[in-house]
Design a protein around this motif. Sequence first.
Motif, PDB file in Angstrom:
ATOM      1  N   VAL A 109      10.254   2.013   1.472  1.00 11.08           N
ATOM      2  CA  VAL A 109       9.044   1.970   0.653  1.00 11.08           C
ATOM      3  C   VAL A 109       9.418   1.438  -0.724  1.00 11.08           C
ATOM      4  O   VAL A 109      10.185   2.077  -1.454  1.00 11.08           O
ATOM      5  CB  VAL A 109       8.396   3.365   0.535  1.00 11.08           C
ATOM      6  CG1 VAL A 109       7.190   3.322  -0.393  1.00 11.08           C
ATOM      7  CG2 VAL A 109       8.007   3.877   1.918  1.00 11.08           C
ATOM      8  N   PRO A 110       8.914   0.250  -1.104  1.00 13.53           N
ATOM      9  CA  PRO A 110       9.288  -0.337  -2.396  1.00 13.53           C
ATOM     10  C   PRO A 110       8.823   0.509  -3.571  1.00 13.53           C
ATOM     11  O   PRO A 110       7.876   1.295  -3.465  1.00 13.53           O
ATOM     12  CB  PRO A 110       8.571  -1.694  -2.379  1.00 13.53           C
ATOM     13  CG  PRO A 110       8.214  -1.949  -0.959  1.00 13.53           C
ATOM     14  CD  PRO A 110       8.011  -0.601  -0.334  1.00 13.53           C
ATOM     15  N   ARG A 111       9.504   0.338  -4.690  1.00  6.21           N
ATOM     16  CA  ARG A 111       9.088   0.970  -5.945  1.00  6.21           C
ATOM     17  C   ARG A 111       8.187   0.012  -6.714  1.00  6.21           C
ATOM     18  O   ARG A 111       8.367  -1.205  -6.657  1.00  6.21           O
ATOM     19  CB  ARG A 111      10.305   1.302  -6.806  1.00  6.21           C
ATOM     20  CG  ARG A 111      11.405   2.046  -6.080  1.00  6.21           C
ATOM     21  CD  ARG A 111      11.140   3.522  -5.999  1.00  6.21           C
ATOM     22  NE  ARG A 111      12.312   4.227  -5.468  1.00  6.21           N
ATOM     23  CZ  ARG A 111      12.378   5.536  -5.311  1.00  6.21           C
ATOM     24  NH1 ARG A 111      11.346   6.291  -5.656  1.00  6.21           N
ATOM     25  NH2 ARG A 111      13.459   6.109  -4.818  1.00  6.21           N
ATOM     26  N   ILE A 163       0.842  -1.203   0.000  1.00  6.79           N
ATOM     27  CA  ILE A 163       0.000   0.000   0.000  1.00  6.79           C
ATOM     28  C   ILE A 163       0.879   1.256   0.000  1.00  6.79           C
ATOM     29  O   ILE A 163       0.590   2.238  -0.696  1.00  6.79           O
ATOM     30  CB  ILE A 163      -0.939  -0.011   1.210  1.00  6.79           C
ATOM     31  CG1 ILE A 163      -1.897  -1.208   1.137  1.00  6.79           C
ATOM     32  CG2 ILE A 163      -1.735   1.284   1.292  1.00  6.79           C
ATOM     33  CD1 ILE A 163      -2.741  -1.252  -0.115  1.00  6.79           C
ATOM     34  N   GLN A 164       1.966   1.240   0.770  1.00  5.59           N
ATOM     35  CA  GLN A 164       2.887   2.373   0.768  1.00  5.59           C
ATOM     36  C   GLN A 164       3.489   2.583  -0.615  1.00  5.59           C
ATOM     37  O   GLN A 164       3.646   3.729  -1.062  1.00  5.59           O
ATOM     38  CB  GLN A 164       3.990   2.128   1.797  1.00  5.59           C
ATOM     39  CG  GLN A 164       3.530   2.207   3.235  1.00  5.59           C
ATOM     40  CD  GLN A 164       4.624   1.810   4.218  1.00  5.59           C
ATOM     41  OE1 GLN A 164       5.621   1.192   3.833  1.00  5.59           O
ATOM     42  NE2 GLN A 164       4.442   2.162   5.481  1.00  5.59           N
ATOM     43  N   ALA A 165       3.842   1.490  -1.288  1.00  5.50           N
ATOM     44  CA  ALA A 165       4.426   1.605  -2.628  1.00  5.50           C
ATOM     45  C   ALA A 165       3.443   2.254  -3.599  1.00  5.50           C
ATOM     46  O   ALA A 165       3.828   3.099  -4.420  1.00  5.50           O
ATOM     47  CB  ALA A 165       4.847   0.223  -3.133  1.00  5.50           C
ATOM     48  N   ALA A 166       2.168   1.861  -3.515  1.00  5.07           N
ATOM     49  CA  ALA A 166       1.161   2.453  -4.402  1.00  5.07           C
ATOM     50  C   ALA A 166       0.983   3.943  -4.122  1.00  5.07           C
ATOM     51  O   ALA A 166       0.854   4.752  -5.047  1.00  5.07           O
ATOM     52  CB  ALA A 166      -0.171   1.715  -4.235  1.00  5.07           C
ATOM     53  N   GLU A 167       1.004   4.310  -2.844  1.00  4.15           N
ATOM     54  CA  GLU A 167       0.858   5.723  -2.489  1.00  4.15           C
ATOM     55  C   GLU A 167       2.069   6.530  -2.949  1.00  4.15           C
ATOM     56  O   GLU A 167       1.928   7.663  -3.423  1.00  4.15           O
ATOM     57  CB  GLU A 167       0.684   5.858  -0.972  1.00  4.15           C
ATOM     58  CG  GLU A 167      -0.627   5.324  -0.442  1.00  4.15           C
ATOM     59  CD  GLU A 167      -1.807   6.168  -0.883  1.00  4.15           C
ATOM     60  OE1 GLU A 167      -1.827   7.372  -0.568  1.00  4.15           O
ATOM     61  OE2 GLU A 167      -2.698   5.622  -1.559  1.00  4.15           O
ATOM     62  N   ASP A 168       3.262   5.952  -2.818  1.00  2.49           N
ATOM     63  CA  ASP A 168       4.472   6.662  -3.251  1.00  2.49           C
ATOM     64  C   ASP A 168       4.487   6.835  -4.761  1.00  2.49           C
ATOM     65  O   ASP A 168       4.878   7.890  -5.281  1.00  2.49           O
ATOM     66  CB  ASP A 168       5.711   5.893  -2.784  1.00  2.49           C
ATOM     67  CG  ASP A 168       6.996   6.665  -3.018  1.00  2.49           C
ATOM     68  OD1 ASP A 168       7.018   7.884  -2.750  1.00  2.49           O
ATOM     69  OD2 ASP A 168       7.988   6.061  -3.460  1.00  2.49           O
ATOM     70  N   ALA A 169       4.050   5.821  -5.488  1.00  2.00           N
ATOM     71  CA  ALA A 169       3.999   5.923  -6.949  1.00  2.00           C
ATOM     72  C   ALA A 169       3.031   7.007  -7.395  1.00  2.00           C
ATOM     73  O   ALA A 169       3.236   7.639  -8.440  1.00  2.00           O
ATOM     74  CB  ALA A 169       3.594   4.573  -7.551  1.00  2.00           C
ATOM     75  N   ALA A 170       1.990   7.235  -6.607  1.00  2.00           N
ATOM     76  CA  ALA A 170       1.021   8.282  -6.932  1.00  2.00           C
ATOM     77  C   ALA A 170       1.434   9.646  -6.390  1.00  2.00           C
ATOM     78  O   ALA A 170       0.700  10.623  -6.550  1.00  2.00           O
ATOM     79  CB  ALA A 170      -0.359   7.907  -6.376  1.00  2.00           C
ATOM     80  N   GLY A 171       2.604   9.719  -5.748  1.00  2.00           N
ATOM     81  CA  GLY A 171       3.091  10.981  -5.200  1.00  2.00           C
ATOM     82  C   GLY A 171       2.327  11.451  -3.980  1.00  2.00           C
ATOM     83  O   GLY A 171       2.282  12.658  -3.705  1.00  2.00           O
ATOM     84  N   GLN A 172       1.765  10.516  -3.212  1.00  2.00           N
ATOM     85  CA  GLN A 172       0.921  10.871  -2.083  1.00  2.00           C
ATOM     86  C   GLN A 172       1.629  10.775  -0.731  1.00  2.00           C
ATOM     87  O   GLN A 172       0.981  10.880   0.314  1.00  2.00           O
ATOM     88  CB  GLN A 172      -0.315   9.958  -2.064  1.00  2.00           C
ATOM     89  CG  GLN A 172      -1.216  10.119  -3.271  1.00  2.00           C
ATOM     90  CD  GLN A 172      -1.763  11.530  -3.381  1.00  2.00           C
ATOM     91  OE1 GLN A 172      -2.244  12.108  -2.409  1.00  2.00           O
ATOM     92  NE2 GLN A 172      -1.673  12.110  -4.569  1.00  2.00           N
ATOM     93  N   ILE A 173       2.938  10.539  -0.720  1.00  6.00           N
ATOM     94  CA  ILE A 173       3.685  10.487   0.534  1.00  6.00           C
ATOM     95  C   ILE A 173       4.469  11.782   0.711  1.00  6.00           C
ATOM     96  O   ILE A 173       5.215  12.196  -0.176  1.00  6.00           O
ATOM     97  CB  ILE A 173       4.639   9.278   0.574  1.00  6.00           C
ATOM     98  CG1 ILE A 173       3.855   7.971   0.544  1.00  6.00           C
ATOM     99  CG2 ILE A 173       5.514   9.326   1.825  1.00  6.00           C
ATOM    100  CD1 ILE A 173       4.709   6.722   0.636  1.00  6.00           C
ATOM    101  N   ASP A 174       4.287  12.420   1.857  1.00  2.00           N
ATOM    102  CA  ASP A 174       5.061  13.602   2.227  1.00  2.00           C
ATOM    103  C   ASP A 174       6.305  13.113   2.962  1.00  2.00           C
ATOM    104  O   ASP A 174       6.213  12.579   4.071  1.00  2.00           O
ATOM    105  CB  ASP A 174       4.211  14.511   3.127  1.00  2.00           C
ATOM    106  CG  ASP A 174       4.935  15.810   3.498  1.00  2.00           C
ATOM    107  OD1 ASP A 174       6.167  15.873   3.310  1.00  2.00           O
ATOM    108  OD2 ASP A 174       4.264  16.732   3.984  1.00  2.00           O
TER     109      ASP A 174
END
Length: 310
Positions: A198-200, A81-92
């Motif tokens: 956080v995985p890519r 879930i973290q990887a999906a959020e990071d790919a969408a640019g949603q992690i600060d």
Amino acid sequence: MGRGDLTNAEWDRLESFLPRGGARGGRWSDHRRVINGVLYRVRTGVQWRDLPERFGPWETVYKRHRRWSADGTWTMLLSRIQAAEDAAGQIDWDVSVDSTVVRAHQHAAGARVESAASSPQRGHVRGTNQVDPVLPETGRPSGGGGQIGEGLGRSRGGFTTKIHLASDGRCRHLALVLTPGHYGDGPQFEKVLEQVSVPRIGIGLPRTRPDRVLADKAYTSRKNRRYLRRRGIRHTIPERLDQQRHRKNRGSRGGRPTGFDAERYKKRNTVERAINRLKGFRAVATRYEKRAYVYLGTVTLAALIIWLRT
């Protein structure tokens, strides 16, 4: 669907990552029903035997939670879930670090201490979200046993466990580390940041370096600052008054004052809000599990739900 159960949208995000087969080639009981049962218990803190019948046999729900806590399934789901959020640019990536003390129930005491003969592997680092292979004899990670090994200690709050965590700028948990309640915050700083990974999606190494780290005076040691400089991580950590006094007394040998941005430091409240969200789950706010890896699985599931619903 009961209050607090997984919604259809949340289930769709998790379903493809779940194990397909059961032990010895058998079939798992319905994943969604079992996860809702675990989530009900984490949210309410009831005893496993008191789970409502709509979740099926309580033994099935408990054993699934224990198994997935041991083999890292909850951690894997959180990483996806973290990887999906990071790919969408949603992690600060302005990350804040802090800890919170959790009172342990009297039933959390009394975990059996393994003898040296029954646990030849001692490689599991207790108090992290890195899980060693499960021992076939015990069905759980190697190591542990005893109060310290199971993350229990005596502090001003009594019989306690401490959760050390790092959160992103949206009050979501990037790393979780357990220690006994009397352990200090500063020495766990490196361990917490080492858990940030956080995985890519696709090709690339996991992201492990925040843009900036914010922490309070408990983390202001020279060792922690050297660690951040070595990794090239900018930081906002206030200096204690005694450290300022020692530096001034040493004159030119004391070095330059540490940089501190008071306005940016206001953003550190995100980790306090992340802790409040985590403790909204009653089985996290009070520890009932005897084994540290099972309680870490409980905390990880709570963090996973927070990510899904933020």
